[in-house]
Design a protein around this motif. Structure first.
Motif, PDB file in Angstrom:
ATOM      1  N   LEU A   1     -13.258  -8.804  15.174  1.00 28.72           N
ATOM      2  CA  LEU A   1     -12.719  -8.005  16.277  1.00 28.72           C
ATOM      3  C   LEU A   1     -12.285  -6.631  15.775  1.00 28.72           C
ATOM      4  CD1 LEU A   1     -10.585 -10.771  18.055  1.00 28.72           C
ATOM      5  CD2 LEU A   1     -12.806  -9.855  18.757  1.00 28.72           C
ATOM      6  N   ALA A   2     -12.222  -6.464  14.464  1.00 28.56           N
ATOM      7  CA  ALA A   2     -11.918  -5.166  13.855  1.00 28.56           C
ATOM      8  C   ALA A   2     -12.681  -5.087  12.545  1.00 28.56           C
ATOM      9  CB  ALA A   2     -10.414  -5.026  13.599  1.00 28.56           C
ATOM     10  N   ALA A   3     -13.112  -3.868  12.178  1.00 32.35           N
ATOM     11  CA  ALA A   3     -13.842  -3.691  10.913  1.00 32.35           C
ATOM     12  C   ALA A   3     -13.419  -2.377  10.260  1.00 32.35           C
ATOM     13  CB  ALA A   3     -15.343  -3.727  11.172  1.00 32.35           C
ATOM     14  N   PRO A   4     -12.144  -2.266   9.864  1.00 28.05           N
ATOM     15  CA  PRO A   4     -11.706  -1.024   9.216  1.00 28.05           C
ATOM     16  C   PRO A   4     -12.361  -0.887   7.835  1.00 28.05           C
ATOM     17  CG  PRO A   4      -9.950  -2.660   9.172  1.00 28.05           C
ATOM     18  CD  PRO A   4     -11.065  -3.249   9.977  1.00 28.05           C
ATOM     19  N   ALA A   5     -12.620   0.359   7.438  1.00 23.68           N
ATOM     20  CA  ALA A   5     -13.208   0.594   6.106  1.00 23.68           C
ATOM     21  C   ALA A   5     -12.126   0.552   5.022  1.00 23.68           C
ATOM     22  CB  ALA A   5     -13.918   1.946   6.094  1.00 23.68           C
ATOM     23  N   HIS A   6     -10.885   0.855   5.416  1.00 24.28           N
ATOM     24  CA  HIS A   6      -9.773   0.919   4.453  1.00 24.28           C
ATOM     25  C   HIS A   6      -8.539   0.243   5.038  1.00 24.28           C
ATOM     26  CE1 HIS A   6     -12.104   4.084   2.446  1.00 24.28           C
ATOM     27  NE2 HIS A   6     -12.284   4.588   3.653  1.00 24.28           N
ATOM     28  N   LEU A   7      -7.847  -0.518   4.192  1.00 26.00           N
ATOM     29  CA  LEU A   7      -6.551  -1.057   4.605  1.00 26.00           C
ATOM     30  C   LEU A   7      -5.470  -0.436   3.731  1.00 26.00           C
ATOM     31  CD1 LEU A   7      -7.172  -4.870   5.224  1.00 26.00           C
ATOM     32  CD2 LEU A   7      -7.156  -2.978   6.853  1.00 26.00           C
ATOM     33  N   VAL A   8      -4.428   0.089   4.378  1.00 25.58           N
ATOM     34  CA  VAL A   8      -3.300   0.699   3.667  1.00 25.58           C
ATOM     35  C   VAL A   8      -2.121  -0.265   3.787  1.00 25.58           C
ATOM     36  CG1 VAL A   8      -1.712   2.644   3.613  1.00 25.58           C
ATOM     37  CG2 VAL A   8      -4.138   3.041   4.124  1.00 25.58           C
ATOM     38  N   ASP A   9      -1.814  -0.926   2.671  1.00 24.93           N
ATOM     39  CA  ASP A   9      -0.796  -1.978   2.663  1.00 24.93           C
ATOM     40  C   ASP A   9       0.593  -1.356   2.519  1.00 24.93           C
ATOM     41  OD1 ASP A   9       0.774  -4.186   2.240  1.00 24.93           O
ATOM     42  OD2 ASP A   9      -0.414  -4.996   0.579  1.00 24.93           O
ATOM     43  N   ILE A  10       1.446  -1.586   3.546  1.00 26.66           N
ATOM     44  CA  ILE A  10       2.813  -1.026   3.478  1.00 26.66           C
ATOM     45  C   ILE A  10       3.837  -2.104   3.119  1.00 26.66           C
ATOM     46  CG2 ILE A  10       2.324   0.849   5.110  1.00 26.66           C
ATOM     47  CD1 ILE A  10       3.812  -0.898   7.257  1.00 26.66           C
ATOM     48  N   GLY A  11       3.352  -3.290   2.775  1.00 30.32           N
ATOM     49  CA  GLY A  11       4.248  -4.425   2.531  1.00 30.32           C
ATOM     50  C   GLY A  11       5.252  -4.186   1.427  1.00 30.32           C
ATOM     51  N   ARG A  12       4.914  -3.330   0.441  1.00 31.09           N
ATOM     52  CA  ARG A  12       5.861  -3.074  -0.655  1.00 31.09           C
ATOM     53  C   ARG A  12       6.339  -1.634  -0.663  1.00 31.09           C
ATOM     54  NH1 ARG A  12       3.118  -6.481  -5.602  1.00 31.09           N
ATOM     55  NH2 ARG A  12       2.416  -8.180  -4.288  1.00 31.09           N
ATOM     56  N   ALA A  13       6.206  -0.948   0.466  1.00 34.09           N
ATOM     57  CA  ALA A  13       6.677   0.450   0.537  1.00 34.09           C
ATOM     58  C   ALA A  13       8.197   0.462   0.387  1.00 34.09           C
ATOM     59  CB  ALA A  13       6.254   1.073   1.868  1.00 34.09           C
ATOM     60  N   ALA A  14       8.669   1.183  -0.647  1.00 35.03           N
ATOM     61  CA  ALA A  14      10.068   1.076  -1.078  1.00 35.03           C
ATOM     62  C   ALA A  14      11.053   1.428   0.020  1.00 35.03           C
ATOM     63  CB  ALA A  14      10.280   1.964  -2.301  1.00 35.03           C
ATOM     64  N   ASP A  15      10.745   2.402   0.859  1.00 33.53           N
ATOM     65  CA  ASP A  15      11.722   2.875   1.842  1.00 33.53           C
ATOM     66  C   ASP A  15      11.562   2.238   3.221  1.00 33.53           C
ATOM     67  OD1 ASP A  15       9.288   4.067   2.160  1.00 33.53           O
ATOM     68  OD2 ASP A  15      10.062   6.021   2.731  1.00 33.53           O
ATOM     69  N   LEU A  16      10.681   1.249   3.347  1.00 29.30           N
ATOM     70  CA  LEU A  16      10.453   0.653   4.673  1.00 29.30           C
ATOM     71  C   LEU A  16      10.984  -0.779   4.759  1.00 29.30           C
ATOM     72  CD1 LEU A  16       6.772   1.870   5.363  1.00 29.30           C
ATOM     73  CD2 LEU A  16       8.926   2.977   6.016  1.00 29.30           C
ATOM     74  N   GLY A  17      11.783  -1.168   3.754  1.00 32.48           N
ATOM     75  CA  GLY A  17      12.176  -2.582   3.664  1.00 32.48           C
ATOM     76  C   GLY A  17      13.590  -2.899   4.108  1.00 32.48           C
ATOM     77  N   GLY A  18      14.264  -1.979   4.815  1.00 31.38           N
ATOM     78  CA  GLY A  18      15.692  -2.194   5.091  1.00 31.38           C
ATOM     79  C   GLY A  18      15.989  -2.767   6.468  1.00 31.38           C
TER      80      GLY A  18
END
Ligand SMILES: Cc1cc2nc3c(=O)[nH]c(=O)nc-3n(C[C@H](O)[C@H](O)[C@H](O)COP(=O)(O)OP(=O)(O)OC[C@H]3O[C@@H](n4cnc5c(N)ncnc54)[C@H](O)[C@@H]3O)c2cc1C
Length: 284
Positions: free
Chosen positions: A45-62
């Protein structure tokens, strides 16, 4: 089934994620918990060429309480919010989040990812609509590439009650229909009411007709029943007889008929409002 090929990029922080998205172009997609995106890839249902993983982004975890808001960063999982002390400040979110899928999925899936995915039958977008949640976006002026950095839910206070009610075929399944209710009482009358529904449209829907029935009146069981009736009466089915959208193909998850779904929705509005009123009455 294997997903279509893609290249994987891990973002250090929010700014790095936006830079990556801008540089990689329109075929790049954010990967948060992957609990909606990866099934979509597997199902083609989706076919992106690139995935940008934000799971360990230091400032987005609060997770924090800030100026009457519960602020949840984009990398925060549903399980982390569910277990946090801060979530008790937003009782509707605390109650609804326990209904999202099963614990292993909540351990990976994020609150913001669920809101960004915005399934019409999901709990959290409906909660966000009922509470009027606000989003903080990160973007560059240079090129397309935008991510939701955090979501801000208003904190409960005063004689206000909040409640979630849903019916699903099995615990952990997406609901057939669900309802969020927020009620503020002053001197026994309703001074603020918010009702939102999931499962009955192509997105979570506020029910202003139900809110109008309650506003300025004493919330008796009869009035609550009238509000629930008004919430559902205002909804119109699509030409194909069903208004709900699913992440799964219809063949894999047959949708119940509109009349059944509307009846379920009406019952959830009544239950959520009854509990919200009760909780408002219990506040000092
Ligand atoms: C078996 C199963 C059962 C489920 N049952 C339920 C259920 O009952 N109720 C329910 O609500 N959900 C359910 N889910 C979905 C689950 O809650 C997902 O975790 C959630 O919908 C998406 O969160 P995620 O972090 O996994 O996002 P992803 O899958 O990583 O991303 C989802 C989409 O949002 C975009 N996105 C993610 N983060 C951002 C961001 N910060 N900014 C902009 N775009 C972003 C992605 O690019 C993608 O398009 C279920 C999932 C599975 C696999």
């Amino acid at each position: 089934v294997k997903p279509p090929p893609f290249s994987y990029h891990r973002a250090r922080d929010g700014a790095h994620a936006v830079d990556l998205l801008s540089g990689l172009g329109p075929r790049a997609r954010i990967l948060a918990g992957g609990q909606s995106l990866l099934p979509m890839l597997h199902l083609r249902l989706a076919a992106p060429a690139h995935l940008v993983d934000i799971g360990r982004a230091a400032d987005l975890g609060g997770i924090r309480l800030d100026g009457g808001r519960l602020v949840v960063g984009a990398a925060v999982t549903q399980a982390a919010v569910e277990r946090s002390a801060e979530v008790r400040a937003v009782p509707l979110l605390a109650e609804a989040i326990a209904h999202v899928a099963h614990p292993p999925i909540r351990h990976r899936g994020t609150v913001v990812g669920s809101l960004a995915h915005a399934s019409a039958v999901a709990e959290l977008p409906c909660v966000a609509v009922a509470l009027g949640a606000e989003f903080t976006l990160l973007a560059t002026a240079a090129a397309p590439g935008e991510l939701v950095a955090e979501v801000r839910f208003p904190v409960a206070g005063g004689r206000r009650g909040e409640a979630w009610s849903e019916f699903s075929v099995r615990r952990g399944n997406f609901p057939v229909a669900g309802a969020a209710a927020v009620v503020r009482l002053e001197g026994g009358t309703v001074t603020e009411a918010a009702v939102a529904l999931c499962g009955v449209g192509d997105r979570p829907l506020r029910a202003p007709a139900a809110e109008d029935v309650l506003q300025g009146r004493t919330p008796t069981p009869e009035l609550i029943a009238a509000a629930a009736e008004a919430a559902v009466a205002a909804l119109a089915p699509r030409a194909d007889g069903d208004t709900a959208a699913h992440i799964l193909p219809v063949a894999a998850a047959p949708t119940p008929a509109w009349t059944y779904r509307a009846r379920v929705a009406r019952a959830q509005v009544r239950r959520a409002l009854t509990r919200a009123v009760h909780r408002a009455e219990e506040q000092a």
